[in-house]
Design a protein around this motif. Structure first.
Motif, PDB file in Angstrom:
ATOM      1  N   PRO A 180     -17.264   3.603   9.131  1.00 25.20           N
ATOM      2  CA  PRO A 180     -15.974   3.253   9.738  1.00 25.20           C
ATOM      3  C   PRO A 180     -15.309   2.074   9.028  1.00 25.20           C
ATOM      4  CG  PRO A 180     -17.784   2.435  11.080  1.00 25.20           C
ATOM      5  CD  PRO A 180     -18.407   3.215   9.956  1.00 25.20           C
ATOM      6  N   ALA A 181     -13.990   2.017   9.112  1.00 26.64           N
ATOM      7  CA  ALA A 181     -13.230   0.872   8.613  1.00 26.64           C
ATOM      8  C   ALA A 181     -12.861  -0.015   9.789  1.00 26.64           C
ATOM      9  CB  ALA A 181     -11.985   1.342   7.892  1.00 26.64           C
ATOM     10  N   VAL A 182     -12.960  -1.306   9.623  1.00 25.37           N
ATOM     11  CA  VAL A 182     -12.606  -2.228  10.705  1.00 25.37           C
ATOM     12  C   VAL A 182     -11.106  -2.465  10.740  1.00 25.37           C
ATOM     13  CG1 VAL A 182     -12.977  -4.561  11.607  1.00 25.37           C
ATOM     14  CG2 VAL A 182     -14.880  -3.318  10.550  1.00 25.37           C
ATOM     15  N   MET A 183     -10.471  -2.459   9.575  1.00 24.83           N
ATOM     16  CA  MET A 183      -9.013  -2.650   9.496  1.00 24.83           C
ATOM     17  C   MET A 183      -8.511  -1.969   8.230  1.00 24.83           C
ATOM     18  SD  MET A 183      -8.781  -6.696   8.457  1.00 24.83           S
ATOM     19  CE  MET A 183     -10.154  -7.264   9.462  1.00 24.83           C
ATOM     20  N   PRO A 184      -7.202  -1.809   8.098  1.00 21.33           N
ATOM     21  CA  PRO A 184      -6.662  -1.090   6.927  1.00 21.33           C
ATOM     22  C   PRO A 184      -7.039  -1.774   5.615  1.00 21.33           C
ATOM     23  CG  PRO A 184      -4.977  -1.358   8.612  1.00 21.33           C
ATOM     24  CD  PRO A 184      -6.136  -2.193   9.046  1.00 21.33           C
ATOM     25  N   VAL A 212      -8.833  12.483  -5.581  1.00 20.35           N
ATOM     26  CA  VAL A 212     -10.187  11.938  -5.407  1.00 20.35           C
ATOM     27  C   VAL A 212     -10.825  12.579  -4.178  1.00 20.35           C
ATOM     28  CG1 VAL A 212     -11.558   9.834  -5.233  1.00 20.35           C
ATOM     29  CG2 VAL A 212      -9.334   9.763  -6.384  1.00 20.35           C
ATOM     30  N   ARG A 213     -10.037  12.686  -3.118  1.00 21.42           N
ATOM     31  CA  ARG A 213     -10.539  13.336  -1.900  1.00 21.42           C
ATOM     32  C   ARG A 213     -10.894  14.795  -2.191  1.00 21.42           C
ATOM     33  NH1 ARG A 213      -6.221  10.449   0.508  1.00 21.42           N
ATOM     34  NH2 ARG A 213      -6.941   8.850   1.996  1.00 21.42           N
ATOM     35  N   ALA A 214     -10.034  15.426  -2.974  1.00 22.29           N
ATOM     36  CA  ALA A 214     -10.202  16.864  -3.210  1.00 22.29           C
ATOM     37  C   ALA A 214     -11.492  17.184  -3.960  1.00 22.29           C
ATOM     38  CB  ALA A 214      -8.997  17.395  -3.982  1.00 22.29           C
ATOM     39  N   ARG A 215     -11.966  16.232  -4.748  1.00 25.86           N
ATOM     40  CA  ARG A 215     -13.196  16.505  -5.508  1.00 25.86           C
ATOM     41  C   ARG A 215     -14.451  16.434  -4.640  1.00 25.86           C
ATOM     42  NH1 ARG A 215     -10.308  13.748  -9.586  1.00 25.86           N
ATOM     43  NH2 ARG A 215     -11.272  11.753  -9.097  1.00 25.86           N
ATOM     44  N   LEU A 268     -10.787   1.780   3.545  1.00 29.33           N
ATOM     45  CA  LEU A 268     -10.187   3.090   3.817  1.00 29.33           C
ATOM     46  C   LEU A 268     -11.318   4.080   4.016  1.00 29.33           C
ATOM     47  CD1 LEU A 268      -7.534   4.770   3.956  1.00 29.33           C
ATOM     48  CD2 LEU A 268      -7.881   5.289   1.531  1.00 29.33           C
ATOM     49  N   GLU A 269     -11.353   4.692   5.183  1.00 27.92           N
ATOM     50  CA  GLU A 269     -12.427   5.653   5.458  1.00 27.92           C
ATOM     51  C   GLU A 269     -12.317   6.867   4.543  1.00 27.92           C
ATOM     52  OE1 GLU A 269     -12.779   6.660   9.578  1.00 27.92           O
ATOM     53  OE2 GLU A 269     -12.756   4.567  10.218  1.00 27.92           O
ATOM     54  N   GLY A 270     -13.457   7.517   4.314  1.00 23.67           N
ATOM     55  CA  GLY A 270     -13.454   8.762   3.556  1.00 23.67           C
ATOM     56  C   GLY A 270     -13.826   8.630   2.099  1.00 23.67           C
ATOM     57  N   ASP A 271     -14.341   7.466   1.703  1.00 25.97           N
ATOM     58  CA  ASP A 271     -14.722   7.302   0.294  1.00 25.97           C
ATOM     59  C   ASP A 271     -15.795   8.328  -0.065  1.00 25.97           C
ATOM     60  OD1 ASP A 271     -15.565   6.534  -2.203  1.00 25.97           O
ATOM     61  OD2 ASP A 271     -15.703   4.401  -1.738  1.00 25.97           O
ATOM     62  N   PRO A 272     -15.527   9.200  -1.037  1.00 22.96           N
ATOM     63  CA  PRO A 272     -16.517  10.233  -1.391  1.00 22.96           C
ATOM     64  C   PRO A 272     -17.794   9.669  -2.001  1.00 22.96           C
ATOM     65  CG  PRO A 272     -14.335  10.759  -2.276  1.00 22.96           C
ATOM     66  CD  PRO A 272     -14.281   9.342  -1.802  1.00 22.96           C
ATOM     67  N   HIS A 300     -13.772   9.059 -10.244  1.00 23.96           N
ATOM     68  CA  HIS A 300     -13.689   8.479  -8.903  1.00 23.96           C
ATOM     69  C   HIS A 300     -13.079   7.080  -8.921  1.00 23.96           C
ATOM     70  CE1 HIS A 300     -15.413   5.833  -5.707  1.00 23.96           C
ATOM     71  NE2 HIS A 300     -15.090   6.852  -4.921  1.00 23.96           N
ATOM     72  N   TRP A 301     -12.245   6.813  -7.943  1.00 20.92           N
ATOM     73  CA  TRP A 301     -11.791   5.453  -7.630  1.00 20.92           C
ATOM     74  C   TRP A 301     -11.423   5.427  -6.160  1.00 20.92           C
ATOM     75  CZ3 TRP A 301      -6.595   4.145  -6.254  1.00 20.92           C
ATOM     76  CH2 TRP A 301      -5.701   5.232  -6.276  1.00 20.92           C
ATOM     77  N   TRP A 302     -11.401   4.269  -5.580  1.00 17.05           N
ATOM     78  CA  TRP A 302     -11.124   4.168  -4.139  1.00 17.05           C
ATOM     79  C   TRP A 302     -10.786   2.709  -3.812  1.00 17.05           C
ATOM     80  CZ3 TRP A 302     -10.582   8.428  -1.343  1.00 17.05           C
ATOM     81  CH2 TRP A 302     -10.496   8.336   0.054  1.00 17.05           C
ATOM     82  N   PRO A 303     -10.014   2.477  -2.766  1.00 20.36           N
ATOM     83  CA  PRO A 303      -9.798   1.087  -2.345  1.00 20.36           C
ATOM     84  C   PRO A 303     -11.135   0.432  -1.999  1.00 20.36           C
ATOM     85  CG  PRO A 303      -8.253   2.550  -1.246  1.00 20.36           C
ATOM     86  CD  PRO A 303      -9.246   3.436  -1.954  1.00 20.36           C
ATOM     87  N   SER A 304     -11.350  -0.748  -2.482  1.00 18.47           N
ATOM     88  CA  SER A 304     -12.605  -1.462  -2.226  1.00 18.47           C
ATOM     89  C   SER A 304     -12.740  -1.828  -0.757  1.00 18.47           C
ATOM     90  CB  SER A 304     -12.646  -2.757  -3.029  1.00 18.47           C
ATOM     91  OG  SER A 304     -12.555  -2.514  -4.401  1.00 18.47           O
ATOM     92  N   ASP A 305     -13.966  -1.771  -0.248  1.00 12.23           N
ATOM     93  CA  ASP A 305     -14.254  -2.463   1.005  1.00 12.23           C
ATOM     94  C   ASP A 305     -14.110  -3.953   0.696  1.00 12.23           C
ATOM     95  OD1 ASP A 305     -14.927   0.044   1.863  1.00 12.23           O
ATOM     96  OD2 ASP A 305     -17.006  -0.426   2.371  1.00 12.23           O
ATOM     97  N   ALA A 306     -13.349  -4.647   1.508  1.00  8.67           N
ATOM     98  CA  ALA A 306     -13.042  -6.049   1.197  1.00  8.67           C
ATOM     99  C   ALA A 306     -13.257  -6.917   2.422  1.00  8.67           C
ATOM    100  CB  ALA A 306     -11.604  -6.177   0.722  1.00  8.67           C
ATOM    101  N   ALA A 307     -13.878  -8.057   2.213  1.00 10.73           N
ATOM    102  CA  ALA A 307     -14.062  -9.040   3.288  1.00 10.73           C
ATOM    103  C   ALA A 307     -12.835  -9.944   3.330  1.00 10.73           C
ATOM    104  CB  ALA A 307     -15.339  -9.834   3.047  1.00 10.73           C
TER     105      ALA A 307
END
Lengths: 156, 535
Positions: free
Chosen positions: B156-160, A139-142, B146-150, B181-188
Motif C-alpha cells: 500500500p501507499a501511505v500518500m501520493p 510499464v504497467r502493461a509489461r 504509487l501502488e502497483g509497482d511491477p 522498468h521505471w517507477w516513482p520511488s517510494d519516498a520518505a
C-alpha cells in the motif's frame, strides 16, 4: 550546530590574498555581456578567503605553491601556470575550484545573471509540475518483474 | 570512577533510524527506556536551506563524511584502506537527517540469495516475516508512493508519490523507448501534510537536512511519539563500552555525558543501534577478560562481512530546461537489472535511483572536476549549457559479504573522548566491479535515449559509503553469526542489535526501510518473548 570557523580573511597573508585575486579572476573571469563579475571582484574575493573553512590550510598551501611564498606569480592571464598546477596538484586544484565556486555562485549579481532568485530555498520553496503519469502505462502493461522467493526461484 | 545512574529496564545505544523505531515499539510495554545518543537534536531552522550559503554548507558542517565534518558528535574513521568512504550523520535521527529519503524495501529474493543464486547465505527470516513491519514502518514514516509497482509484491501507499517533474518525464520517456522498468520511488518525503509534518515545498536540498520538516527523519517521526510515551533520550552522551557480569549478561554501559563526566547506566536489556560501523566499534571496544575478542564475538564474525553498496554515477545534460536545483533529489527508480540474469557476468544486481539537477555551486564544482566546465575562458558558456539541464542516476549495487571486508579498532586513532576509533578494510569484489561496469554502460544508454549530451560517469563513486551493513550478521548458527534470527546476541542473552550490521546480505537498494522493519520486528520479538527472553 553552526560552522565555528572564524569569518575573517586574516588567515591569509597579503601575498596569498594577491595570488588568490589573480587565480580567482583567471578561473572565473568577468563576463560583461552577461553582467557577471569575475571571482576576483573584491566582495566575492573577501567571501572566498573568509569562507575557506575546512579548506583554509589546503588553500594556503595551494596559494604558496602558486607563488605567494616567493612572490613569483604576478600574472596568470596566459593560463599556463594554472594549467600546470592543475596537472601537478589535482587535489589542491579541486580545493581552488570548490572555495571559489561556493562563494561566486551565491553572489546576488551572479545568481540573478544565471536566472535564480537571490534567496535561500526556505521558506518560500519552489513550484514543481506533477508530470505526465500516463507515461507509466507501458510499464504497467509489461506486468510483474519481481522474483518470487520460492526455492525454485520461479519468476512470477 | 564513574557516577552510577538509576537502573533502567532497557538501554538503547544510538538514536538514529533503528534506535528510534525500537524505542517507539517498546514504549507500549511501560518499561523504563533510556536512549543514549552521542549527537545533538538538530533544529529545522539550522539546516542549510535556510541561508544563502545553503550549498557551501554541504561541504562543511553538513558534509556527509564525518572525517570532513569533524563536529563534536563525530568520531574519526580510518578509511585509508577502502576505496569507498563512510558517509553518516551523528545526531538524534542519525543517517536519516542527511539521507535523500529514497525508501525502497528489500525484495523477496534478497533474503534467499543462496537458494536462488548460489551466492552468500540465505537470511534466517524472509520478506513475509518482515512484511507487516514494512507496512507499519511506512505508516510511521509517511511514505509517498504509487501502488502497483511491477517490481514488488503488492504494497500500500501511505500518500501520493512525489511529482515526476520534467526530468522524471524525460527519464520515463527514455526508459519506455528502451522497454525497461521505471517507477516513482517510494519516498520518505511528505507530499501532503501528515501526522503534523508539513508537505514538501521542493527546497531541493534534502541531502543536507529538510528545513521544512517534510522529509521523514526519526527525530520528527518515531522520537516524538516515543518521548510522549515516556522514553528518555539523552543526547550528547557517547558510550565507551558495555559491561557484563559473571553470568555473561550485559549490566549496562559506561558513557561520557555532555559535561564530560563518566557515568554508568545500569540496564536489564541493552539494545545496540549504532550502524554497521559504530556497532562493531562499540562491541570490539567492550572486550574484557570474559570476552577477549570483543563482546558478542565468539563466532569471530564481529566486524567482518562489511558491506557498502558500491555506487556508480552517470549524468548528462539535455537541451531543454529542467527543474535544476528545485524539487526532491529523488523521484523515480528502476529495478530492471535487480535480479540475477544468467546472461550477465555477475550475480545479483542493482537498482537505479534517478535524480534531478544541482544548484549552481555543485554544477560548477562537478563540472570543473569532470572537465566539462573549464577554468578561464569558456567557463560561463559551459556553465550555461549545464545548469538547469542536468539529470542522471546512481546505481546502487548489491555488495556480497566477504570476511576480508571488515571493521577493526585502529591502534592509534581516538575520538574526542579518547575512545578508540574504527578502521575500515574493504576491497571491491570482481562481481561488484562487473556489476558497476554494467550499470555505467546501461546508464549511458538511458541518457543517450533521453537525448543527453556531455555525459559523464564514475564507475565507483567513492564518497557514497552511506549504507553500512553486515558486521554483526544474523543467523541461527552461533559459530557463523553474531545475533540469532530475532536479533539477540548468541553470547550475551540480554543484548540485542537492531541496525544494518545484522544484515546477512545487502540487497541492491537503500537499506533504511529494511533496517527499520527489522528493528520493529526485533522489538516485537522482545515483547512476545518477554517471559522467556533470556532463556
Amino acid at each position: 550546530m553552526t560552522d565555528m570557523t572564524p569569518k575573517t580573511t586574516d588567515r591569509f597573508s597579503a601575498e596569498q590574498r594577491e595570488v588568490m585575486r589573480l587565480v580567482a579572476g583567471a578561473i572565473i573571469p568577468a563576463d560583461p555581456a552577461r553582467d557577471m563579475p569575475g571571482a576576483d571582484d573584491p566582495a566575492i574575493l573577501d567571501d572566498i578567503l573568509a569562507s575557506a573553512g575546512r579548506d583554509a590550510d589546503d588553500l594556503a598551501l595551494a596559494l604558496d605553491l602558486l607563488g605567494a611564498s616567493d612572490g613569483a606569480l604576478t600574472d596568470v592571464a596566459e593560463g599556463s601556470v594554472l594549467a600546470k598546477f592543475r596537472q601537478a596538484q589535482p587535489a589542491l586544484a579541486a580545493v581552488l575550484s570548490l572555495v571559489i565556486a561556493q562563494c561566486y555562485y551565491r553572489d546576488t549579481r551572479v545568481l540573478i545573471a544565471v536566472g535564480m532568485e537571490p534567496r535561500p530555498p526556505f521558506p518560500k520553496g519552489y513550484p514543481m509540475d506533477q508530470g505526465d503519469w500516463s507515461l507509466l502505462d507501458p510499464v504497467r502493461a509489461r506486468g510483474p518483474i519481481y522474483r518470487a522467493a520460492t526455492d525454485e526461484g520461479t519468476p512470477t | 570512577m564513574a557516577d552510577i545512574n538509576e537502573p533502567v529496564d532497557v538501554l538503547i545505544i544510538g538514536g538514529g533510524a533503528s534506535g528510534a523505531a525500537v524505542a517507539w515499539s517498546l514504549a507500549e510495554t511501560k518499561m523504563r527506556i533510556v536512549c543514549l545518543e552521542q549527537g545533538d537534536w538538530i533544529k529545522n531552522e539550522d539546516f542549510p536551506s535556510t541561508g544563502r550559503d545553503w550549498e557551501a554548507r554541504q561541504f562543511g558542517d553538513f558534509a556527509i563524511s564525518p572525517n570532513r565534518r569533524k563536529l563534536a558528535a563525530d568520531y574519526p574513521i580510518n578509511e585509508d584502506d577502502s576505496p569507498i568512504k563512510v558517509a553518516n550523520f551523528n545526531g538524534v535521527g542519525g543517517g536519516t537527517i542527511l539521507y535523500a529519503g529514497h525508501f525502497p524495501r528489500f525484495h523477496p529474493s534478497d533474503f534467499r540469495v543462496k537458494t536462488l543464486d548460489g551466492v552468500a547465505d540465505d537470511w534466517p527470516i524472509d520478506y513475509a516475516t518482515l512484511e507487516p513491519f514494512f507496512e507499519l514502518n511506512d505508516k510511521m514514516t509517511g511514505v509517498a508512493a504509487l501502488e502497483g509497482d511491477p517490481a514488488y509484491p503488492p504494497k500500500p501507499a501511505v500518500m501520493p508519490p512525489l511529482p515526476l517533474g520534467r526530468s522524471g518525464e524525460v527519464i520515463g520517456e527514455a526508459m519506455n523507448k528502451l522497454g525497461w522498468h521505471w517507477w516513482p520511488s517510494d519516498a520518505a518525503i511528505n507530499t501532503q501534510e501528515y501526522e503534523g509534518r508539513a508537505p514538501c515545498i521542493n527546497l531541493g536540498h534534502c541531502g543536507s537536512g529538510c528545513a521544512q520538516g517534510a522529509k521523514a527523519t526519526t527525530d520528527g517521526t518515531y522520537w516524538p511519539e516515543a518521548i510522549r510515551a515516556r522514553v528518555e533520550v539523552r543526547h550528547r552522551c557517547r558510550v565507551r563500552r558495555i559491561e557484563t557480569n559473571e553470568d555473561d549478561m550485559a549490566t549496562g554501559a559506561f558513557y561520557v555525558d555532555p559535561d564530560g563526566v563518566e557515568r554508568f547506566q545500569p540496564a536489564e536489556i541493552v539494545i545496540v543501534a549504532c550502524n554497521g560501523i559504530g556497532t562493531p566499534r562499540l562491541l570490539l571496544n567492550s572486550a574484557s577478560e570474559r570476552f577477549p575478542d570483543g563482546l558478542c564475538n565468539s563466532s569471530g564474525m564481529l566486524g567482518k562481512n562489511l558491506m557498502f553498496h558500491p555506487y556508480s554515477q552517470v549524468r548528462g545534460h539535455v537541451d531543454e530546461k529542467l527543474e535544476g536545483y528545485m524539487g526532491p533529489r529523488i523521484g523515480t527508480w528502476s529495478m530492471q537489472f535487480y535480479e540475477t540474469d544468467p546472461e550477465r557476468d555477475f550475480k545479483r544486481g542493482y537498482c537505479y535511483q534517478f535524480s534531478r539537477g544541482y544548484g549552481p555551486v555543485a554544477t560548477a564544482v562537478n563540472g570543473m572536476a569532470d572537465g566539462i566546465i573549464p577554468w578561464g575562458a569558456g567557463h560561463h558558456d559551459a556553465f550555461g549549457r549545464m545548469f538547469d539541464h542536468s539529470l542522471g542516476m546512481l546505481a546502487i549495487c548489491e555488495d556480497l559479504p566477504e570476511e576480508i571486508n571488515r571493521v577493526t579498532i585502529d591502534p592509534d586513532l581516538c575520538d574526542s573522548d579518547g575512545i578508540p576509533a574504527p578502521k575500515i578494510t574493504y576491497r571491491l569484489s570482481e562481481n561488484s566491479k562487473r556489476m558497476l561496469e554494467h550499470s555505467v554502460a546501461r546508464g549511458k544508454e538511458i541518457l543517450q535515449a533521453a537525448g543527453a549530451r556531455d555525459i559523464t560517469s564514475k564507475t565507483i563513486f567513492p564518497a557514497a559509503g552511506w549504507h553500512l551493513m553486515g558486521t554483526a550478521r544474523m543467523g541461527t548458527d552461533p559459530k557463523t553469526s553474531v545475533v540469532n534470527e530475532w536479533g539477540r546476541s548468541h553470547d550475551v542473552r540480554n543484548l540485542f542489535i537492531v541496525d544494518g550490521s545484522v544484515f546477512v546480505t545487502s540487497g541492491g537498494v537503500n537499506p533504511t526501510s529494511t533496517i527499520q522493519a527489522i528493528a520493529l520486528y526485533v522489538a516485537d520479538q522482545i515483547k512476545n518473548r518477554i517471559y522467556e527472553l533470556f532463556d
